[in-house]
Write an enzyme that holds these catalytic residues in place. Sequence first.
Site, short mmCIF file in Angstrom:
data_model
loop_
_atom_site.label_atom_id
_atom_site.label_comp_id
_atom_site.label_asym_id
_atom_site.label_seq_id
_atom_site.Cartn_x
_atom_site.Cartn_y
_atom_site.Cartn_z
N GLU A 1 -2.24 50.03 -13.12
CA GLU A 1 -2.21 48.74 -12.43
C GLU A 1 -2.43 48.95 -10.93
OE1 GLU A 1 1.74 47.12 -12.74
OE2 GLU A 1 1.20 45.18 -11.89
N LYS B 1 -3.19 39.20 -14.42
CA LYS B 1 -1.82 39.34 -14.95
C LYS B 1 -1.10 37.99 -14.99
CE LYS B 1 2.30 42.26 -14.16
NZ LYS B 1 2.79 43.38 -13.33
N CYS C 1 1.00 45.78 -17.21
CA CYS C 1 2.39 46.12 -17.01
C CYS C 1 3.38 45.13 -17.63
CB CYS C 1 2.67 46.34 -15.52
SG CYS C 1 4.08 47.45 -15.28
N VAL D 1 8.37 50.55 -13.67
CA VAL D 1 9.53 51.14 -12.98
C VAL D 1 10.74 51.20 -13.91
CG1 VAL D 1 8.80 50.54 -10.64
CG2 VAL D 1 10.10 48.88 -11.98
C1 ACM Z 1 5.36 45.81 -13.38
O1 ACM Z 1 4.99 44.79 -13.99
N1 ACM Z 1 4.56 46.39 -12.50
C2 ACM Z 1 6.66 46.39 -13.63
#
Ligand code: ACM
Length: 461
Positions: free
Chosen positions: A45, A116, A149, A176
Site C-alpha cells: 500500500e 481504498k 490493507c 500495523v
Molecule cells: C491499514 O489499513 N493501512 C492498516
Amino acid sequence: MTNSSTLRIGLLQFAPKLGDIRANTDKIENLLEESQPANLWVLPELASSGYNFSSLAEAEATSEPLNQSKYIDFLISKAQTLDTWFISGFNERENHRLYNSSVLIGPKGIMGIYRKIHLFNREKLFFHPGNKGLPVFDTPYGKTGMLICFDWMFPEVWRLMALKGAQIICHPSNLVLPFCQTAIPGYALTNKIFVATTNRVGKEGDLEFTGQSVLVNPRGEYLLKGSRKNEDVMTVKIDLAEANDKQVTPLNHAFDDRHEEIYSLHEKPGDTSLMNEKKNLRREIKELKQQYTPDQLKETGINVMNEFEKHPRFISAKTIFLYWSLPDEVPTHEFIEKWSKEKKILLPRVVGDHLELREYASIESLETGTSYGIQEPTGPVFTDFENVDLVVTPGLAFSAQGARLGRGGGYYDRTLPFLSNAYKVGVGFSFQILKYVPYGELDIMLDEVVSNSDIQPERLI
Ligand code: ACM
C-alpha cells in the site's frame, strides 16, 4: 500475450520511504533486478509515498494524478522492459482529493484502478473513501480484484469480488495490527480464490509494520510467507484456474449453496419467505374460524371481554385505544358502549397507510370506513399519544410471547410505535393463540395476549 492461467506471482515486501517517490522507485528497481522474473508483482500500500503522514500537506506533497505520475510512469516502463504486470499501492490525487489507491499496470499501461474504501484510523484525515466500487479486471492470466490493507476486515468485499469472478485478489497493505495475515486463509478458502497480501516492513514514527506478506491458495494454504521485519522478495508459480472450482463436496458448492434470500438484515417488501409464512398462517386461521358458528364466536368473545374487564391494566387505564370489531373478531361493540361512559375510548380510522385515533362518542357517530368496511369514528383527531394508557388490538393470530399476525395491511405496526407509554394487549379466540407466530423486524410485539381459557388442545397448531 498468453492465454494460460498459469503465472509466476511475486510479492515485493519492502519499506517504502516516507515522502520520497524517487527513493521508492529506485528501491523497487533494485529489488526487481536482484530477483527472478515474475509475471505479476504485488507491491505494498502507498508504495509511492510511504504511509504515516503527519499532516494533509505532507500527504499532498507526494500525491500524484494518475496521468501525470512519475511513480506510475516508472511502473509502466518496468512492465514494458520486463514484460510483466504490477499491482501497487499509490498515493493518488484527483482534483483536490486524495485517494489511497491501487493500480493495475501492464506493458500497455494502466489497466485498472481501485480506491481504498475502508480507511484506517488517521487515513481518514487525509484520504477520501474510494468511489470506484469493487471492480474486477482482466489480465492475461485471469481475473483479479484489488483490496487495500484494512479493507480486509470486511468480508462483504471479498465475497462480492469473488462472485464477480475474481480468481485472485491482490491486497497491497501497510498492516500495523497482527491479525490480517491469519485471516487471509479463511477468505481464500471460503471464496475458493487466491489471495496475495503484500505487506510492508519498517517503522514510520509511532507505527511499526508487521511484514509477513502472504500468498494463499483456494484451499487456504500458505504458498508464500514473508519475514516479520525484513525486505522479502518471493515468487511462486500458481494456476488461477484452480479458483474456478467452487465445489466443496460432491453436494456442496461455495456459491450455489448460498441462501441470499435469508441473508438480509432488513425485511424487504419482497421478503417472500416471511410473507409466504404469514400468508399460509392467515389461511389456516381462516379455516379454523370456519369450524365455529358466528354465535359461538360471539359468545366466546364476550366471555373474553368480560374477563378482560377485571384486568388490572384495564381497571387503571383512563385512555384506551380499542377497535370496533368485525363479525369474526372478539366483539367489542357492547363493551365500548358500556365503558365509554367511564373511560376515554379511542378507535382507529384508516388514513392513508396509518391509523388515526379518534374519540368514540356513540354508535350513531360511526361511519363505514373505506378499508375492510369497518365502522370508524368521526370525532376529533386525538394526538396526545403519550397519554394513551392501554391498547387493545385484534389480530388473526398471536403467540404467547406477544407476536401478532394482522390482516397484512401493517396499520397497527405503523401506529403502535407512537403509543410508547401504552400497555399493549392483543385479544383473540383460543384457536388464534399459537406457540409460534412468524414475525419480522417491522412487526410490533405486544405486552400481553388475552384469550378465552377453554383452549381445546386438539385445535392448537
Ligand atoms: C491499514 O489499513 N493501512 C492498516
